[in-house]
Structures are given as structure tokens and as C-alpha cells.
Design an enzyme around this catalytic site. Structure first.
Site, PDB file in Angstrom:
ATOM      1  N   GLU A  66     -64.606  34.458  66.997  1.00 49.46           N
ATOM      2  CA  GLU A  66     -64.339  35.734  67.653  1.00 49.46           C
ATOM      3  C   GLU A  66     -64.965  35.841  69.037  1.00 49.46           C
ATOM      4  O   GLU A  66     -65.039  36.927  69.612  1.00 49.46           O
ATOM      5  CB  GLU A  66     -64.815  36.883  66.760  1.00 49.46           C
ATOM      6  CG  GLU A  66     -64.066  36.951  65.445  1.00 49.46           C
ATOM      7  CD  GLU A  66     -64.534  38.088  64.553  1.00 49.46           C
ATOM      8  OE1 GLU A  66     -65.409  38.868  64.981  1.00 49.46           O
ATOM      9  OE2 GLU A  66     -64.021  38.198  63.428  1.00 49.46           O
ATOM     10  N   LYS A  94     -57.662  46.910  58.142  1.00 48.50           N
ATOM     11  CA  LYS A  94     -56.984  45.758  58.719  1.00 48.50           C
ATOM     12  C   LYS A  94     -55.554  45.765  58.186  1.00 48.50           C
ATOM     13  O   LYS A  94     -55.340  45.464  57.003  1.00 48.50           O
ATOM     14  CB  LYS A  94     -57.681  44.461  58.306  1.00 48.50           C
ATOM     15  CG  LYS A  94     -59.126  44.345  58.784  1.00 48.50           C
ATOM     16  CD  LYS A  94     -59.794  43.118  58.179  1.00 48.50           C
ATOM     17  CE  LYS A  94     -61.191  42.891  58.733  1.00 48.50           C
ATOM     18  NZ  LYS A  94     -61.883  41.763  58.063  1.00 48.50           N
TER      19      LYS A  94
END
Length: 398
Positions: free
Chosen positions: A196, A325
Site C-alpha cells: 500500500e 469494502k
């Protein structure tokens, strides 16, 4: 309303260089939407099922497109997503794949917004849209499933909770990210980046806290507002069925609760995600009772954006927020349903990226549309800054 004319699929690359699904939806009056599915590294066992990209695209072409083309209206998001469920006919999208389902769902929403001449957040928002903008949670250092030979805790996060604007919050997080690297360099510690974009040095968790807390304090002084810390412990990845194993430390459930409660107090944590195993609602409830007035105790693997699991958590008093999500559950409607259930019961809903991302910005619009207090989408990296820059644009135009 605008009828869906064509649905197309193709494989593209995500930020890890893996193939993922991109969907395009075209309507009969010229509306167009394109969206791509992300993919997680540390996934909950109760998530909707992601199929191999080739299988998912084949299922999309054979089972989803015929149910949408000429039959569904892009502006009817609930109808589109019901058709996706009907095309699959399982409870977890294991027949067509949550990756092709979520890409289609998001592309349809964008096509509808295009026809209406509005932004996606305006199309999705409705009664949920408030006056606030989400505070970005930025991953600045970590390890776990995102990087080898790094910290046991998966993500050390920062949130510029005192920032006067989205823009300043985004810039502050990026500044902390750079200060973390500067501090590591000063200590002679090399660091690559994890999935990330966070720094992934070979240091222990205690040292990582010192580095990140120091960097955040420097940036807070420079910018003139509070920058707080958060964590994603991804504890299910560290639970062996008996103990939590973080590096050389082994802790019972009771000891893990004490450890996390101590971190909340010592570092004034704004956010703690997945501090305990994904099936231990009782332990989550105990920790929430201890620190829930001081911080967000957020369930990711615990809830997997699933209303049934969220309701179980609400009934038990487990956590006080949910990580949302869309690809965990397969459609925007299912994600919004989870947000609405959370909000009705006093839980915060934090919208999140995945470790394997694309330049798609749908989650930025979802976070704004649903008045989310936080959006978790990294601090740097093209696929992360795509969402952050979109937040800045939305805020400037609002």
C-alpha cells in the site's frame, strides 16, 4: 431512467501487477461508466468469493451481461445489484465472482451519474449525504501480510483529525510518510515499500511506534493541527487458535486485550482495526467496553461488510465501527446497506481501499456520499493518490 445497453469486461493490472476485472457499462442514451475491482492480501474468511480473473470475466459475459443488457436501468442501483445476485444465485458470489460483480455494480453507478450530469457521490448520496468530508487514514509504515521481514503489526496509520480541510489532511499524511522515511534514514534503517505504499523496514513494533509517533508530532507542529495515530493489527492473521503471535510475543486473548488497551492509552489512538480474531465477538465486545469511548474499534475481518455479521456484532456490543469494502460483499447496494445498518445503531462506517488497487476512485465517492468519518486509502502511490486527489476535487466543488 436510462436502460443499460451494453456491458463489457476486460482484464487489467492492479497495483501489485496482478490481473483484475474492469467493467464498462453503456446506456441507451449515451451514459458511460467504467470501474475496476480491487483485491485484498489479508482477507477475512467470511468475505465474498473472488474468482480467477478469466473465470470471472467469462461468468460476467455469460451470466451477468444478459441479465442487464436491455433489461435493467443504470439509475436503479438496487435493481442492478439484485440482477447481479440473481445471476450468481449463491450467498457469496462464488458462482460469478465478487470481483466481476463489484466492478459491474460500480460501473453502473457511474453510468447513471453520467446520464444525470452529476458526480457519482451525488447520485449515490441521497438522504445519507451530510455536510462533512471523510478524514483520510494513511498507511505510513507496516508489515504483516503487506510486506515480508517488517513489523508484525500490519499497518501504522495516521489521521489528520485536526485539519481544516480535506486538502490539508491529505498533505499532512503525505508529509508524515516522508518524515517516517527521514527518521529511518537518520537511524540507518533501509526501507522498501509494502503493497500500500507504506514503508516496510525490518524493525520491531515498539521501534515503529517511536518512529511514527515522532514523525506525526513533527508534522502536527509544522501544520498546526492534530495528527493522530491508528492501527490495523490484522489479528486474525496472527491468531493460531490459542494465542496471538506478534513477532516474538505470544499473548492470550486476555493479554491481547490488555496490550491493545494500553496502546490506545499510551498513543492516543484514533482508530484500532481488527485487534482480535475475526470470530471472537466476545473479545471484541470486551475491548470495546474498555476503550470504545476513546477510540474507534473497527471490525474489518470481523464484519466483512456483511449485514448479518454486523447485526451479530451490534447485538453483542462488539466494536463500534465497521470497515466497508465493496468488494468484500460484491455490490454497492450491499455496502450501502451495511453503512445504513451501522449508522442506525450508532456505529461509524469507514470506507476502505484494498492492498491490491487500481486508479478507480469509486470509494472516494462512496465515502463522501455516505458521510463517512474516515476513508482508509493510503498516503502515497498512484492508485492511492487517485482517491485522495478525487477527494480534494470533490471538496473544492462541493
Amino acid at each position: 431512467m436510462t436502460r443499460i445497453e451494453a456491458v463489457r469486461y476486460r482484464p487489467i493490472l492492479d497495483s501489485r501487477g496482478n490481473k483484475t476485472v474492469e467493467a464498462e457499462v453503456t446506456t441507451d442514451d449515451g451514459g458511460f461508466g467504467r470501474a475496476a475491482a480491487p483485491s485484498g492480501a489479508s482477507t477475512g474468511e467470511h468475505e465474498a468469493v473472488e474468482l480467477p480473473v478469466g473465470e470471472a470475466i467469462a461468468a460476467g459475459r455469460e451470466r451477468i451481461a444478459p441479465r442487464l443488457e436491455g433489461r435493467e436501468f443504470a439509475g436503479d442501483q438496487r435493481g442492478v445489484d439484485a440482477a447481479l445476485h440473481a445471476a450468481d444465485d449463491t450467498t457469496d458470489f462464488s458462482a460469478v465472482g465478487a470481483n466481476v460483480a463489484v466492478a459491474t455494480s460500480m460501473a453502473a453507478a457511474k453510468a447513471a451519474a453520467d446520464v444525470l450530469g452529476v458526480h457519482t457521490y451525488q447520485h449515490l448520496g441521497g438522504a445519507l449525504r451530510g455536510r462533512n468530508f471523510p478524514v483520510p487514514l494513511g498507511n505510513v509504515l507496516g508489515g504483516g501480510a503487506h510486506a515480508a521481514d517488517a513489523t508484525a503489526i500490519q499497518e501504522f496509520l495516521v489521521a489528520a483529525t485536526g485539519a481544516p480541510s480535506v486538502r490539508q489532511a491529505v498533505f499532512a499524511n503525505a508529509a508524515v510518510h516522508q518524515r517516517v522515511k527521514d527518521r529511518l534514514d537518520d537511524d540507518g534503517v533501509p526501507a522498501a515499500k509494502g503493497d500500500e505504499g507504506a514503508w516496510a523496514p525490518s524493525i520491531d513494533d515498539a521501534t515503529a511506534f517511536d518512529v511514527v509517533a515522532g514523525a506525526a508530532a513533527e508534522v502536527a507542529d509544522e501544520f498546526g493541527f492534530d495528527v493522530r495515530l491508528g492501527l490495523d493489527l490484522a489479528a486474525a492473521e496472527r491468531y493460531d487458535g490459542d494465542e496471538y503471535v506478534f513477532g516474538d510475543d505470544r499473548r492470550s486473548t486476555a493479554a491481547q486485550i490488555e496490550y491493545v488497551a494500553g496502546l490506545v492509552s499510551e498513543y492516543d489512538l484514533a482508530y484500532v482495526e481488527d485487534p482480535l480474531d475475526e470470530n471472537d465477538f466476545e473479545a471484541f465486545a470486551e475491548l470495546t467496553d474498555r476503550v470504545g469511548d476513546e477510540t474507534l474499534v473497527c471490525g474489518d475481518d470481523l464484519f466483512v461488510t456483511n449485514t448479518e455479521r454486523l447485526q451479530r456484532g451490534i447485538d453483542a456490543g462488539a466494536a463500534n465501527s465497521i470497515l466497508v469494502k465493496p468488494n468484500q460483499i460484491g455490490t454497492l447496494t450491499d455496502a450501502v446497506d451495511a453503512i445504513e445498518l451501522a449508522t442506525r445503531n450508532g456505529y461509524d462506517a469507514v470506507v476502505s481501499h484494498r492492498s491490491g488497487e487500481t486508479e478507480d476512485t469509486t470509494i472516494a465517492h462512496l465515502a463522501v456520499a455516505t458521510d463517512a468519518p474516515f476513508i482508509k486509502t493510503g498516503a502515497v502511490g498512484g492508485e492511492r493518490t487517485a482517491k485522495l486527489n478525487e477527494l480534494i476535487r470533490i471538496a473544492d466543488e462541493a
